[in-house]
Design a protein around this motif. Structure first.
Motif, PDB file in Angstrom:
ATOM      1  N   ARG A 123       0.845  -1.193   0.000  1.00  0.00           N
ATOM      2  CA  ARG A 123       0.000   0.000   0.000  1.00  0.00           C
ATOM      3  C   ARG A 123       0.885   1.249   0.000  1.00  0.00           C
ATOM      4  O   ARG A 123       1.683   1.459   0.921  1.00  0.00           O
ATOM      5  CB  ARG A 123      -0.901  -0.016   1.228  1.00  0.00           C
ATOM      6  CG  ARG A 123      -1.902   1.132   1.271  1.00  0.00           C
ATOM      7  CD  ARG A 123      -2.745   1.059   2.526  1.00  0.00           C
ATOM      8  NE  ARG A 123      -3.723   2.120   2.574  1.00  0.00           N
ATOM      9  CZ  ARG A 123      -4.928   2.068   2.034  1.00  0.00           C
ATOM     10  NH1 ARG A 123      -5.293   0.957   1.409  1.00  0.00           N
ATOM     11  NH2 ARG A 123      -5.773   3.068   2.115  1.00  0.00           N
ATOM     12  N   PRO A 124       0.760   2.117  -1.003  1.00  0.00           N
ATOM     13  CA  PRO A 124       1.688   3.257  -1.101  1.00  0.00           C
ATOM     14  C   PRO A 124       1.301   4.389  -0.158  1.00  0.00           C
ATOM     15  O   PRO A 124       0.127   4.554   0.209  1.00  0.00           O
ATOM     16  CB  PRO A 124       1.556   3.679  -2.561  1.00  0.00           C
ATOM     17  CG  PRO A 124       0.168   3.279  -2.950  1.00  0.00           C
ATOM     18  CD  PRO A 124      -0.143   2.036  -2.160  1.00  0.00           C
ATOM     19  N   ASP A 125       2.305   5.146   0.225  1.00  0.00           N
ATOM     20  CA  ASP A 125       2.101   6.372   0.974  1.00  0.00           C
ATOM     21  C   ASP A 125       1.937   7.503  -0.048  1.00  0.00           C
ATOM     22  O   ASP A 125       2.917   7.992  -0.619  1.00  0.00           O
ATOM     23  CB  ASP A 125       3.293   6.634   1.898  1.00  0.00           C
ATOM     24  CG  ASP A 125       3.082   7.821   2.814  1.00  0.00           C
ATOM     25  OD1 ASP A 125       2.186   8.637   2.532  1.00  0.00           O
ATOM     26  OD2 ASP A 125       3.818   7.948   3.817  1.00  0.00           O
ATOM     27  N   THR A 126       0.697   7.901  -0.278  1.00  0.00           N
ATOM     28  CA  THR A 126       0.419   8.844  -1.358  1.00  0.00           C
ATOM     29  C   THR A 126       1.119  10.180  -1.132  1.00  0.00           C
ATOM     30  O   THR A 126       1.714  10.751  -2.063  1.00  0.00           O
ATOM     31  CB  THR A 126      -1.093   9.056  -1.484  1.00  0.00           C
ATOM     32  OG1 THR A 126      -1.728   7.774  -1.691  1.00  0.00           O
ATOM     33  CG2 THR A 126      -1.422   9.959  -2.654  1.00  0.00           C
ATOM     34  N   CYS A 129       4.848   9.877  -1.843  1.00  0.00           N
ATOM     35  CA  CYS A 129       5.162   9.760  -3.268  1.00  0.00           C
ATOM     36  C   CYS A 129       5.045  11.110  -3.966  1.00  0.00           C
ATOM     37  O   CYS A 129       5.913  11.482  -4.771  1.00  0.00           O
ATOM     38  CB  CYS A 129       4.231   8.740  -3.923  1.00  0.00           C
ATOM     39  SG  CYS A 129       4.534   7.021  -3.427  1.00  0.00           S
ATOM     40  N   LEU A 130       3.982  11.855  -3.682  1.00  0.00           N
ATOM     41  CA  LEU A 130       3.824  13.172  -4.302  1.00  0.00           C
ATOM     42  C   LEU A 130       4.922  14.131  -3.860  1.00  0.00           C
ATOM     43  O   LEU A 130       5.408  14.947  -4.661  1.00  0.00           O
ATOM     44  CB  LEU A 130       2.448  13.734  -3.958  1.00  0.00           C
ATOM     45  CG  LEU A 130       1.244  12.965  -4.529  1.00  0.00           C
ATOM     46  CD1 LEU A 130      -0.055  13.606  -4.072  1.00  0.00           C
ATOM     47  CD2 LEU A 130       1.309  12.895  -6.047  1.00  0.00           C
ATOM     48  N   PRO A 339       3.820  10.398  -8.967  1.00  0.00           N
ATOM     49  CA  PRO A 339       2.788   9.437  -9.361  1.00  0.00           C
ATOM     50  C   PRO A 339       3.344   8.151  -9.963  1.00  0.00           C
ATOM     51  O   PRO A 339       2.744   7.080  -9.794  1.00  0.00           O
ATOM     52  CB  PRO A 339       1.964  10.220 -10.395  1.00  0.00           C
ATOM     53  CG  PRO A 339       2.165  11.649 -10.030  1.00  0.00           C
ATOM     54  CD  PRO A 339       3.577  11.738  -9.527  1.00  0.00           C
ATOM     55  N   TRP A 342       4.120   5.961  -7.114  1.00  0.00           N
ATOM     56  CA  TRP A 342       2.862   5.478  -6.543  1.00  0.00           C
ATOM     57  C   TRP A 342       2.317   4.317  -7.367  1.00  0.00           C
ATOM     58  O   TRP A 342       1.852   3.314  -6.810  1.00  0.00           O
ATOM     59  CB  TRP A 342       1.868   6.626  -6.502  1.00  0.00           C
ATOM     60  CG  TRP A 342       0.600   6.308  -5.762  1.00  0.00           C
ATOM     61  CD1 TRP A 342       0.361   6.470  -4.434  1.00  0.00           C
ATOM     62  CD2 TRP A 342      -0.604   5.784  -6.324  1.00  0.00           C
ATOM     63  NE1 TRP A 342      -0.920   6.070  -4.128  1.00  0.00           N
ATOM     64  CE2 TRP A 342      -1.540   5.651  -5.267  1.00  0.00           C
ATOM     65  CE3 TRP A 342      -0.989   5.407  -7.606  1.00  0.00           C
ATOM     66  CZ2 TRP A 342      -2.838   5.160  -5.465  1.00  0.00           C
ATOM     67  CZ3 TRP A 342      -2.274   4.919  -7.808  1.00  0.00           C
ATOM     68  CH2 TRP A 342      -3.185   4.798  -6.758  1.00  0.00           C
ATOM     69  N   ARG A 346       1.406   0.365  -6.575  1.00  0.00           N
ATOM     70  CA  ARG A 346       0.088  -0.176  -6.905  1.00  0.00           C
ATOM     71  C   ARG A 346       0.226  -1.426  -7.767  1.00  0.00           C
ATOM     72  O   ARG A 346      -0.544  -2.386  -7.607  1.00  0.00           O
ATOM     73  CB  ARG A 346      -0.744   0.860  -7.641  1.00  0.00           C
ATOM     74  CG  ARG A 346      -1.289   1.956  -6.760  1.00  0.00           C
ATOM     75  CD  ARG A 346      -2.431   1.482  -5.867  1.00  0.00           C
ATOM     76  NE  ARG A 346      -1.970   0.740  -4.706  1.00  0.00           N
ATOM     77  CZ  ARG A 346      -2.725  -0.069  -3.997  1.00  0.00           C
ATOM     78  NH1 ARG A 346      -3.962  -0.292  -4.332  1.00  0.00           N
ATOM     79  NH2 ARG A 346      -2.232  -0.699  -2.954  1.00  0.00           N
TER      80      ARG A 346
END
Length: 471
Positions: A123-126, A129-130, A339, A342, A346
């Motif tokens: 599960r990514p750390d949004t 990542c941004l 992204p 990210w 995913r």
């Protein structure tokens, strides 16, 4: 005692022995010889199971008896429910616990519910990542601030050489540092300290050749030091510290539309951001070196990081060639790295879910190809507006982005040589065409990166379409 005597259970009660007895009538009412029947009922022990009671118990415990694979599991359940031998015998008519457990096991159909879905380990750390994508692009503000202080036509080559070398070195160093993190924080910090220092020195030394010892060499050294320090912080996951260190640079660029800061501030704010980045990096490395040394572990060979450095070199050349014609497109591509990261997470999470849902290798191959196509399409759709608005065109920017993302995907699974070789071939071909001014220069990136992206996608489907990389 006279009269009929029945020795068989009768009536609705199947456990009663009825004895019919004779009693004399009173003389005034009947003749003395007349007899009146009366019945004596004797309760006998139960002769078999009480099917109704057993069925009721089976219905009550069906959800816990159904998953059992042996009657002994049902026996353990009954024991946990507190059923004693007396209760089992009197209420259910079974001689012992195991007899009742076997009866329940036979009555309840086997049901094996699916286990609860496991948490997604990818599960990514949004936000992170941004933020990383933003940090990749923020150093460009330094060139915006210092633009009036240097001449692009004379000094750009020096900075490009330093940037390409720093990019290639940073990719290799980042991989080696991640390998050393498995051993311990102290070992990773020592690797980063030594490698970052050598990388900055190598980039500065190579940039000094086209600079011919001019003052722009100092600018190349500052750029190399920043890239080395920022790479250390990004590898160690200290993105917020790096953002704080770049705050002078952000503040200076933010006021440019309304205020002219002058040459002192134009040069001083990037220098202040550089010093803050170096100080933060030194503090982080010092804390890592203060950790006790880990026991001797495997020391990876530097050759293991070679393909990552070669890919960094190829990617830097391809992006540089695009930046010569469409610099704003390169800024958009740099921002999209957040992204892109990210989507890499995913892909791994969705591939694990596809593996759990597949019953055959072919089924997983099809699902894996669909996941790859979905992630890559999402990334390219994100870049499509940038390709249109910056003038780069989808035929140039999107193949380059597809090649870079697919190569990073293969590297994330430890498959580094295929993307390194394919991207080096694309970079060599595009560089030769540009250097020799051969057709279709300057639109060479599309015809070169398109086949490279296709080859990388085929490699990804073939190598990652098997269950083993995701197990």
């Amino acid at each position: 005692m006279s009269g009929p005597m029945s020795l068989e259970p009768g009536g609705a009660e199947q456990d009663t022995l009825a004895l019919r007895l004779a009693r004399p009538r009173p003389a005034r009412r009947r003749p003395r010889w007349a007899l009146d029947d009366t019945t004596l009922a004797i309760r006998l022990p139960r002769r078999g199971p009480d099917e109704a009671a057993v069925s009721a118990l089976a219905a009550e415990l069906a959800d816990r008896v159904g998953p059992a694979v042996h009657p002994y599991e049902v026996a353990a359940l009954l024991e946990a429910e507190g059923l004693s031998a007396t209760v089992i015998a009197e209420r259910y008519g079974h001689p012992n616990l195991f007899s009742l457990a076997s009866a329940l096991y036979e009555r309840v159909p086997r049901t094996f519910p699916d286990p609860p879905a496991a948490a997604d380990p990818w599960r990514p750390d949004t936000v992170r990542c941004l933020l990383r994508g933003l940090l990749f692009a923020l150093p460009a503000l330094a060139y915006l601030l210092t633009a009036p202080l240097w001449r692009v036509d004379r000094h750009a080559t020096v900075l490009m050489v330093a940037g390409v070398v720093s990019w290639a070195w940073g990719q290799a160093l980042g991989h080696r540092a991640h390998l050393r993190l498995v051993t311990g924080r102290r070992e990773a910090a020592r690797t980063l300290l030594t490698g970052a220092s050598l990388g900055a020195a190598a980039a500065t030394g190579l940039a000094a050749l086209p600079a011919a010892g001019g003052p722009v060499t100092a600018v190349a050294a500052a750029q190399s030091l920043y890239l080395a320090a920022a790479g250390v912080l990004l590898v160690l996951g200290r993105e917020r510290l790096l953002l704080a260190a770049l705050s002078p640079l952000i503040a200076g660029a933010a006021v440019l539309p309304w205020w002219e800061p002058g040459p002192v501030l134009r040069a001083g704010l990037p220098l202040l951001a550089l010093l803050a980045t170096l100080a933060v990096t030194a503090r982080v490395l010092w804390s890592g070196l203060a950790v006790p040394a880990a026991p001797d572990g495997p020391r990876p060979s530097p050759r293991a990081s070679l393909p990552y450095g070669l890919f960094g070199l190829a990617a830097a050349v391809l992006v540089l060639l695009e930046g010569r014609r469409h610099p704003y497109a390169v800024i958009a591509l740099t921002l999209s790295m957040g992204p892109a990261e990210w989507l890499l997470y995913r892909y791994r999470g969705w591939s694990v879910a596809a593996l759990r849902a597949s019953a055959t290798p072919r089924g997983f191959l099809l699902r894996s190809a669909a996941v790859l196509g979905g992630c890559l399409s999402a990334y390219l759709l994100l870049l499509l507006p940038a390709a249109l608005f910056t003038g780069a065109g989808p035929a140039t920017l999107l193949p380059l982005a597809a090649a870079l993302w697919t190569a990073l995907l293969l590297q994330a699974f430890g498959m580094a040589w295929p993307p390194a070789v394919i991207c080096l071939a694309a970079a060599g071909g595009a560089g030769a065409v540009t250097w020799l001014k051969l057709p279709p220069d300057p639109a060479v990136l599309g015809p070169v990166c398109g086949p490279a992206a296709l080859c990388l996608a085929v490699c990804a489907i073939r190598l990652l379409g098997r269950p083993s990389p995701h197990a």
